[in-house]
Design an enzyme around this catalytic site. Structure first.
Site, PDB file in Angstrom:
ATOM      1  N   ARG A 212       0.812  -1.215   0.000  1.00 46.87           N
ATOM      2  CA  ARG A 212       0.000   0.000   0.000  1.00 46.87           C
ATOM      3  C   ARG A 212       0.852   1.275   0.000  1.00 46.87           C
ATOM      4  O   ARG A 212       0.305   2.356  -0.210  1.00 46.87           O
ATOM      5  CB  ARG A 212      -0.954  -0.001   1.209  1.00 46.87           C
ATOM      6  CG  ARG A 212      -2.139  -0.941   1.035  1.00 46.87           C
ATOM      7  CD  ARG A 212      -3.178  -0.755   2.128  1.00 46.87           C
ATOM      8  NE  ARG A 212      -2.709  -1.261   3.418  1.00 46.87           N
ATOM      9  CZ  ARG A 212      -2.833  -2.520   3.823  1.00 46.87           C
ATOM     10  NH1 ARG A 212      -3.417  -3.411   3.032  1.00 46.87           N
ATOM     11  NH2 ARG A 212      -2.393  -2.891   5.014  1.00 46.87           N
ATOM     12  N   ASP A 258      30.806  -1.109  -1.641  1.00 45.42           N
ATOM     13  CA  ASP A 258      30.552  -0.479  -0.344  1.00 45.42           C
ATOM     14  C   ASP A 258      31.593  -0.962   0.670  1.00 45.42           C
ATOM     15  O   ASP A 258      31.322  -1.058   1.868  1.00 45.42           O
ATOM     16  CB  ASP A 258      29.136  -0.782   0.151  1.00 45.42           C
ATOM     17  CG  ASP A 258      28.696   0.122   1.301  1.00 45.42           C
ATOM     18  OD1 ASP A 258      29.289   1.210   1.462  1.00 45.42           O
ATOM     19  OD2 ASP A 258      27.782  -0.272   2.048  1.00 45.42           O
TER      20      ASP A 258
END
Length: 364
Positions: A212, A258
């Site tokens: 949602r 990273d």
């Protein structure tokens, strides 16, 4: 002339044959079915690296930066950005001045500021003491004194002033990246509309997707930005790595390390941005709360992991070299095994284990 033989990974196919080098340039690819089984890929381009081999980019030390770049060069990274973590402005400014000569020398390709304009909610291993809203005066000064050395900056688009900062970065030739963000789907798209072109380590340091409220992950995948993926099988499950790379495609997917200074070093205690990090069984975590703190990954292993996750070798090579080179505006010089480009290449064994590295025609 130098000749390297094997299975040559070009932008379009794997060609068994010979790669001819003259000085620092690739001059020809000569097909030959009798060539060996070594795999030849372009030199890796890492947009996001904090250090390696016991050396760090995060303190603004030129000597340490040379050491970190040299370590990753030996693992096939022929072009690298020096990534800092969230820091006081004084350190950021001094790092720009210290690293600018290294850019001129070609030791590094530029500077990436991962922060400090990041979400406190999604700071991950970033030091919360140094986080703040985007400051245009700081950004403007760093771009000015860097004289082209500042190449990328990660910003959370939901912060006050972030959209103006992203627009300013993009307008001044700096890659604006979205990361360490708690943004909604709409806020993420607003950041892209303002000029962001990169997603800093997709999934990590981001609000998780929800059906949602898709949030930044889906917002970034559904946009036009390139997405960084840390292929260490720790930050991302191999299935998630493959899903994201297939969804974005090799032209929008970028393998990054990273990596922190503990890369290539024994397990133990380290430091990142003023915080203690404990490395155990190659996993780096903050001592304070267990958050993953960078990686101990090198680009040769990232490529191998991407292929093991099911990605085609041609796509993985593009993600490790061609796509990040294009983002940096260097595709006319490097990032692919194409005649006329700089002779940056990595020779791998058939199982994709590193054998040798050549940068600008010279063996490393």
């Amino acid at each position: 002339m130098t000749r390297i033989s094997g299975r040559i990974v070009t932008p379009d196919a794997v060609v068994r044959g010979h790669l001819d080098l003259d000085g620092d340039l690739i001059t020809a690819i000569v097909p030959d079915d009798s060539a060996g089984d070594d795999v030849i890929v372009p030199g890796f381009v890492d947009l996001h690296c904090h250090g390696g081999g016991g050396h760090t980019f995060t303190t603004g030390s030129a000597d340490a930066a040379r050491g970190a770049a040299g370590f990753h060069l030996r693992h096939g990274t022929t072009t690298i950005l020096a990534s800092l973590v969230s820091s006081p402005f004084e350190l950021m400014r001094s790092a720009v001045l210290a690293y600018r000569p290294l850019v001129d020398e070609g030791v590094i390709a530029g500077i990436h500021f991962e922060g400090p304009y990041l979400s406190a909610v999604r700071c991950g291993a970033q030091n919360p003491d140094h986080l703040r809203d985007p400051a245009m005066a700081e950004i403007t000064e760093m771009i000015k004194i860097g004289e082209g050395a500042v190449r990328m900056m990660t910003v959370a688009p939901e912060l006050p002033g972030a959209l103006e900062a992203i627009s300013h970065l993009a307008g001044n030739g700096v890659l604006a990246a979205i990361g360490h963000t708690d943004a909604t789907y709409d806020q993420t798209h607003a950041g892209v509309a303002a000029g962001a072109t990169v997603a800093t380590h997709l999934f990590n340091g981001m609000r998780p997707p929800h059906h949602r409220e898709p949030g930044p992950v889906v917002g970034l995948l559904s946009s036009t930005v390139a997405v960084e993926l840390i292929a260490d099988n720790i930050h991302l499950h191999p299935g998630m790595l493959a899903f994201a790379a297939r969804d974005a495609g090799p032209d929008r997917s970028v393998l990054v390390t990273d990596a922190m200074d503990a890369t290539g070093m024994p397990d133990g205690q380290y430091e990142l941005g003023g915080q203690e990090v404990v490395v155990a069984d190659r996993v780096a975590r903050l001592a304070s709360n267990g958050s993953i703190a960078g990686s101990t990954l090198t680009m040769d292993v990232a490529l191998r992991n991407a292929v093991a996750a099911g990605l085609p070798l041609v796509d993985a090579a593009a993600m490790a070299s061609t796509t990040p080179a294009r983002l940096l505006g260097l595709s006319d010089r490097l990032g692919a095994l194409v005649p006329g480009l700089r002779a940056d290449l990595v020779v791998l064994s058939p199982d994709l284990t590193l054998k040798s590295v050549i940068r600008a025609g010279e063996s490393v």
